[in-house]
Design a protein around this motif. Structure first.
Motif, mmCIF file in Angstrom:
data_model
loop_
_atom_site.group_PDB
_atom_site.id
_atom_site.type_symbol
_atom_site.label_atom_id
_atom_site.label_comp_id
_atom_site.label_asym_id
_atom_site.label_seq_id
_atom_site.Cartn_x
_atom_site.Cartn_y
_atom_site.Cartn_z
ATOM 1 N N ALA A 176 1.897 -5.048 5.377
ATOM 2 C CA ALA A 176 0.542 -4.812 5.880
ATOM 3 C C ALA A 176 -0.427 -4.609 4.719
ATOM 4 O O ALA A 176 -0.036 -4.121 3.655
ATOM 5 N N PRO A 177 -1.685 -4.960 4.917
ATOM 6 C CA PRO A 177 -2.684 -4.703 3.875
ATOM 7 C C PRO A 177 -2.800 -3.203 3.600
ATOM 8 O O PRO A 177 -2.746 -2.396 4.523
ATOM 9 N N LEU A 178 -2.945 -2.845 2.327
ATOM 10 C CA LEU A 178 -3.108 -1.438 1.963
ATOM 11 C C LEU A 178 -4.584 -1.063 2.049
ATOM 12 O O LEU A 178 -5.444 -1.831 1.647
ATOM 13 N N PRO A 179 -4.863 0.141 2.553
ATOM 14 C CA PRO A 179 -6.264 0.573 2.629
ATOM 15 C C PRO A 179 -6.803 0.911 1.247
ATOM 16 O O PRO A 179 -6.043 1.167 0.314
ATOM 17 N N SER A 201 1.542 -3.689 1.435
ATOM 18 C CA SER A 201 2.687 -2.786 1.418
ATOM 19 C C SER A 201 3.956 -3.576 1.160
ATOM 20 O O SER A 201 4.195 -4.607 1.795
ATOM 21 N N LEU A 202 4.787 -3.085 0.248
ATOM 22 C CA LEU A 202 6.073 -3.738 0.006
ATOM 23 C C LEU A 202 7.079 -3.414 1.108
ATOM 24 O O LEU A 202 8.104 -4.078 1.219
ATOM 25 N N CYS A 230 -1.583 -1.075 -5.870
ATOM 26 C CA CYS A 230 -2.195 -2.085 -4.995
ATOM 27 C C CYS A 230 -2.378 -3.412 -5.721
ATOM 28 O O CYS A 230 -2.102 -4.475 -5.166
ATOM 29 N N ALA A 231 -2.817 -3.343 -6.963
ATOM 30 C CA ALA A 231 -3.009 -4.561 -7.745
ATOM 31 C C ALA A 231 -1.685 -5.281 -7.976
ATOM 32 O O ALA A 231 -1.617 -6.510 -7.921
ATOM 33 N N SER A 232 -0.637 -4.510 -8.219
ATOM 34 C CA SER A 232 0.658 -5.135 -8.522
ATOM 35 C C SER A 232 1.339 -5.724 -7.297
ATOM 36 O O SER A 232 2.236 -6.551 -7.427
ATOM 37 N N THR A 233 0.920 -5.299 -6.093
ATOM 38 C CA THR A 233 1.536 -5.813 -4.868
ATOM 39 C C THR A 233 0.627 -6.772 -4.117
ATOM 40 O O THR A 233 0.930 -7.158 -2.989
#
Length: 75
Positions: free
Chosen positions: A46-49, A41-42, A34-37
């Motif tokens: 969309a935002p990751l939960p 979501s790549l 999550c930190a690297s993206t």
């Protein structure tokens, strides 16, 4: 999500949450992802939960993947 991932700038703290809980390698891997993206979501953008809001099957998959890497490294 940002406050959960901001300490994943390269080094992982693989200790439990200050108690007897074992490290959750899948959670650490997911938070690093999550930190690297940028928390997105790549695939879809969309935002990751957060880990806690993530589907349990996806949590299990991250745990399985991280455990497989750990086994490969330790073998």
């Amino acid at each position: 999500m940002a406050d959960e991932t901001e300490h994943y700038s390269g080094a992982l703290n693989l200790t439990g949450a200050g108690n007897d809980e074992p490290p959750r390698l899948g959670k650490h891997a997911y938070l690093a992802y999550c930190a690297s993206t940028g928390g997105k979501s790549l695939v879809s953008g969309a935002p990751l939960p957060s880990w806690e809001d993530q589907d349990p099957q996806i949590q299990d998959a991250w745990e399985a993947a991280a455990t497989a890497v750990q086994r490969e490294i330790l073998d």
